[in-house]
Write a protein that holds these residues in place. Structure first.
Motif, PDB file in Angstrom:
ATOM      1  N   THR A   1     -11.946  45.595  96.994  1.00 40.85           N
ATOM      2  CA  THR A   1     -12.214  44.218  96.600  1.00 40.85           C
ATOM      3  C   THR A   1     -11.145  43.325  97.206  1.00 40.85           C
ATOM      4  O   THR A   1     -10.109  43.795  97.705  1.00 40.85           O
ATOM      5  CB  THR A   1     -12.205  44.064  95.071  1.00 40.85           C
ATOM      6  N   ALA A   2     -11.363  42.033  97.116  1.00 44.30           N
ATOM      7  CA  ALA A   2     -10.404  41.087  97.671  1.00 44.30           C
ATOM      8  C   ALA A   2      -9.038  41.225  97.008  1.00 44.30           C
ATOM      9  O   ALA A   2      -8.003  41.007  97.641  1.00 44.30           O
ATOM     10  CB  ALA A   2     -10.929  39.665  97.494  1.00 44.30           C
ATOM     11  N   ALA A   3      -9.040  41.617  95.746  1.00 40.94           N
ATOM     12  CA  ALA A   3      -7.772  41.754  95.028  1.00 40.94           C
ATOM     13  C   ALA A   3      -6.919  42.888  95.570  1.00 40.94           C
ATOM     14  O   ALA A   3      -5.705  42.931  95.336  1.00 40.94           O
ATOM     15  CB  ALA A   3      -8.037  41.964  93.543  1.00 40.94           C
ATOM     16  N   ASP A   4      -7.537  43.824  96.288  1.00 44.81           N
ATOM     17  CA  ASP A   4      -6.800  44.977  96.818  1.00 44.81           C
ATOM     18  C   ASP A   4      -6.105  44.686  98.139  1.00 44.81           C
ATOM     19  O   ASP A   4      -5.353  45.535  98.638  1.00 44.81           O
ATOM     20  CB  ASP A   4      -7.767  46.157  97.045  1.00 44.81           C
ATOM     21  N   ILE A   5      -6.356  43.512  98.736  1.00 47.92           N
ATOM     22  CA  ILE A   5      -5.988  43.274 100.130  1.00 47.92           C
ATOM     23  C   ILE A   5      -4.916  42.202 100.273  1.00 47.92           C
ATOM     24  O   ILE A   5      -4.973  41.143  99.641  1.00 47.92           O
ATOM     25  CB  ILE A   5      -7.244  42.859 100.934  1.00 47.92           C
ATOM     26  N   ASP A   6      -3.950  42.471 101.138  1.00 45.75           N
ATOM     27  CA  ASP A   6      -2.987  41.475 101.594  1.00 45.75           C
ATOM     28  C   ASP A   6      -3.472  41.009 102.964  1.00 45.75           C
ATOM     29  O   ASP A   6      -3.402  41.763 103.941  1.00 45.75           O
ATOM     30  CB  ASP A   6      -1.594  42.100 101.698  1.00 45.75           C
ATOM     31  N   PRO A   7      -3.985  39.789 103.078  1.00 43.16           N
ATOM     32  CA  PRO A   7      -4.611  39.367 104.348  1.00 43.16           C
ATOM     33  C   PRO A   7      -3.662  39.350 105.532  1.00 43.16           C
ATOM     34  O   PRO A   7      -4.092  39.558 106.665  1.00 43.16           O
ATOM     35  CB  PRO A   7      -5.120  37.951 104.027  1.00 43.16           C
ATOM     36  N   VAL A   8      -2.394  39.132 105.304  1.00 42.59           N
ATOM     37  CA  VAL A   8      -1.433  39.097 106.408  1.00 42.59           C
ATOM     38  C   VAL A   8      -1.115  40.509 106.882  1.00 42.59           C
ATOM     39  O   VAL A   8      -1.078  40.792 108.086  1.00 42.59           O
ATOM     40  CB  VAL A   8      -0.147  38.358 105.987  1.00 42.59           C
ATOM     41  N   ALA A   9      -0.928  41.419 105.938  1.00 39.63           N
ATOM     42  CA  ALA A   9      -0.542  42.792 106.296  1.00 39.63           C
ATOM     43  C   ALA A   9      -1.735  43.660 106.655  1.00 39.63           C
ATOM     44  O   ALA A   9      -1.568  44.672 107.338  1.00 39.63           O
ATOM     45  CB  ALA A   9       0.228  43.430 105.135  1.00 39.63           C
ATOM     46  N   GLN A  10      -2.931  43.284 106.204  1.00 39.77           N
ATOM     47  CA  GLN A  10      -4.107  44.134 106.397  1.00 39.77           C
ATOM     48  C   GLN A  10      -5.278  43.348 106.992  1.00 39.77           C
ATOM     49  O   GLN A  10      -6.316  43.175 106.359  1.00 39.77           O
ATOM     50  CB  GLN A  10      -4.515  44.759 105.063  1.00 39.77           C
ATOM     51  N   PRO A  11      -5.127  42.865 108.202  1.00 36.74           N
ATOM     52  CA  PRO A  11      -6.199  42.043 108.797  1.00 36.74           C
ATOM     53  C   PRO A  11      -7.511  42.804 108.987  1.00 36.74           C
ATOM     54  O   PRO A  11      -8.593  42.213 108.834  1.00 36.74           O
ATOM     55  CB  PRO A  11      -5.608  41.608 110.144  1.00 36.74           C
ATOM     56  N   LEU A  12      -7.454  44.093 109.325  1.00 35.23           N
ATOM     57  CA  LEU A  12      -8.700  44.846 109.507  1.00 35.23           C
ATOM     58  C   LEU A  12      -9.472  44.943 108.206  1.00 35.23           C
ATOM     59  O   LEU A  12     -10.710  44.906 108.195  1.00 35.23           O
ATOM     60  CB  LEU A  12      -8.392  46.246 110.054  1.00 35.23           C
ATOM     61  N   ALA A  13      -8.760  45.089 107.112  1.00 34.10           N
ATOM     62  CA  ALA A  13      -9.424  45.135 105.812  1.00 34.10           C
ATOM     63  C   ALA A  13     -10.060  43.787 105.487  1.00 34.10           C
ATOM     64  O   ALA A  13     -11.137  43.724 104.870  1.00 34.10           O
ATOM     65  CB  ALA A  13      -8.415  45.533 104.737  1.00 34.10           C
ATOM     66  N   VAL A  14      -9.407  42.724 105.894  1.00 29.36           N
ATOM     67  CA  VAL A  14      -9.971  41.389 105.688  1.00 29.36           C
ATOM     68  C   VAL A  14     -11.326  41.265 106.375  1.00 29.36           C
ATOM     69  O   VAL A  14     -12.319  40.819 105.776  1.00 29.36           O
ATOM     70  CB  VAL A  14      -9.007  40.308 106.222  1.00 29.36           C
TER      71      VAL A  14
END
Length: 510
Positions: free
Chosen positions: A66-79
């Motif tokens: 979910t979005a809560a699991d992701i750090d957009p800066v550190a994990q761009p592929l997950a974004v």
């Protein structure tokens, strides 16, 4: 690649605590297997993606991120994975629309449901490949605007987008009402006129063979027409005129389309290229008269395509089956045959007709059993995997036709353990039968032991849960990596061995 750990990562019997430990040492390959585990928890998924971002797409698709699991800066592929699944945050899209990395902007452009302001930003991107990617996936309104983009490559992408309005697709196809494009990938890179040779010596050249431009961007215009012809949203009235086009690629694209006039299909049937006639033969909307015309076509691929047409008349299909090798395949027309048609085919004097219907796996018991007693080996090969056949009937098939039906009998879901053991002892041996037995749920340890002696069946047998645990452990040291991985994934592998293997690898990595 650590094949033992990859196998363990896929092992359904691996306990949760060992899954947690594997996550801490996972590389791309191990992570891919862990991400597919049916018992993976959301917490484990978040831990896994924090170590290996490449699995984010699979985890997002499975609903484990979910979005809560992701750090957009550190994990761009997950974004990008979450945005692709439509569960990302709008602010993420705005963040990456301004990213200096064009690769990231290009990935963003492929995401659905972008905020309007983000789409506007991407539509004006200085990197044409970003705009092209947007054109492929964007909404109808934006696609209509991009159809008049000055770059021909953007227009080609719009022509492939099924959301593009039909009237716009028709205009792209004919060029009518469209301002001429001013650039293409060819004249971006080369002085025109230019034709790209098939075997280019330039190591960094990205132009495809045959790309050309004399100022009219002709190769990109041709590609745009092909994309529009393949696009089901393009109106039929706009495409019919291409049935006699000089370009085989355009006629080939047209041959796939449904809903054209009989006259257009007749013109396509006169194409000298067998690939076009073969594609046309498989088209479910061609008429009976054209089907019968194509049935007489000397091209093998044309007849093969016709055999796979879901509307081919049964009399044509049974005639084709005598010469066209369709293999052990349930053809679309047979799959939809009525009970009366099934009875007619099963009672036919033509073995090819009986063989076709024998591929059905829902035959009435009386028809199934009658076909199981057929004198023709081709019919028996088709009926042998049918569920519900008695062991006596299966053994009778082997007695009559031996090696010709052995592998197909081994595929029968009701084959008994004793029968499978007899099949692997048959002389002469049938290698395909070993592979079928190796994956059969009723296979015994004795039958699997015989399968281990066959090179191709060995990796399959190594993963069978009926294999004795001590044998599974021995296979972990096999020379074949596929065998090793299958053994490590075998749920019969002792828990103590699993734990020791994981502990050893964790210690080595630490």
């Amino acid at each position: 690649m650590d094949h033992v750990l990859c196998g363990l990562a896929a092992n359904p019997a691996l306990p949760a605590d060992l899954v947690d430990r594997l996550i801490t040492v996972a590389d791309d390959d191990i992570a891919a297997d862990l991400a597919r585990r049916a018992d993976l928890t959301r917490g484990q998924a978040a831990a896994l993606v924090s170590r290996v971002q490449d699995v984010a797409a699979l985890l997002a698709e499975r609903g484990l991120l979910t979005a809560a699991d992701i750090d957009p800066v550190a994990q761009p592929l997950a974004v990008f994975a979450l945005l692709t699944e439509g569960v990302g945050r709008p602010e993420w899209a705005r963040l990456f629309a301004a990213d200096p990395d064009a690769d990231r902007r290009e990935r963003l452009a492929a995401c659905p449901g972008l905020p309007p302001d983000v789409a506007e930003t991407l539509a004006g991107d200085t990197e044409i490949r970003v705009v092209v990617e947007l054109a492929l996936w964007t909404t109808a309104d934006m696609a209509a605007r991009l159809a008049e983009h000055p770059h021909a490559e953007v227009r080609r992408a719009v022509a492939a987008n099924e959301a593009t309005p039909p009237a716009v697709l028709a205009a792209l196809l004919t060029g009518e009402g469209m301002p001429p494009a001013r650039r293409c990938l060819v004249c971006d890179r080369k002085e025109t006129p230019f034709v790209h040779v098939p075997y280019c010596s330039e190591p960094d050249c990205e132009l495809h063979p045959g790309a050309s431009c004399d100022g009219s961007h002709e190769s990109t215009v041709h590609d745009t027409q092909e994309q529009a012809l393949r696009n089901p949203a393009t109106p039929a009235a706009a495409v019919i005129g291409f049935a006699g086009d000089s370009s085989p690629l355009l006629r080939w694209a047209l041959a796939e389309r449904t809903g054209l006039s009989p006259e257009a299909y007749e013109r396509l049937a006169g194409s000298p290229e067998p690939c076009i006639r073969a594609t046309l033969a498989e088209n479910p909307t061609i008429g009976d008269r054209l089907i019968r015309r194509l049935a007489a076509d000397p091209g093998h691929e044309v007849q093969r395509g016709l055999a796979h047409n879901p509307r081919v008349p049964l009399d044509v299909l049974t005639t084709l089956a005598e010469t066209v090798k369709v293999g052990p395949t349930l053809l679309p027309r047979i799959a939809t045959a009525s009970l009366a048609e099934i009875e007619e085919l099963a009672a036919s004097r033509n073995p090819a007709a009986r063989m076709l219907v024998a591929e059905r796996r829902d035959l009435p018991p009386e028809i199934r059993d009658a076909l199981a007693a057929d004198a023709d080996a081709r019919v028996l090969k088709s009926i042998a995997p049918h569920p519900g056949l008695s062991e006596a009937r299966l053994r009778a098939m082997v007695d009559r036709h031996a090696v010709r039906v052995l592998a197909r009998v081994a595929r029968n879901p009701d084959a008994s353990p004793a029968l499978l053991e007899d099949l692997v002892r048959h002389r002469p041996p049938v290698r395909k039968a070993f592979r079928e037995v190796a994956r059969h749920p009723h296979a015994t340890a004795r039958a699997l032991s015989a399968c281990l002696h066959d090179r191709e069946a060995r990796p399959v047998a190594a993963g069978h849960p009926a294999l004795p645990p001590e044998v599974v452990v021995e296979l972990l040291a096999d020379d074949n990596w596929q065998v090793v991985e299958a053994a490590a994934a075998n749920p019969s592998l002792p828990l103590t061995v699993m734990s020791a293997l994981v502990s050893q690898r964790v210690q080595e990595s630490g």
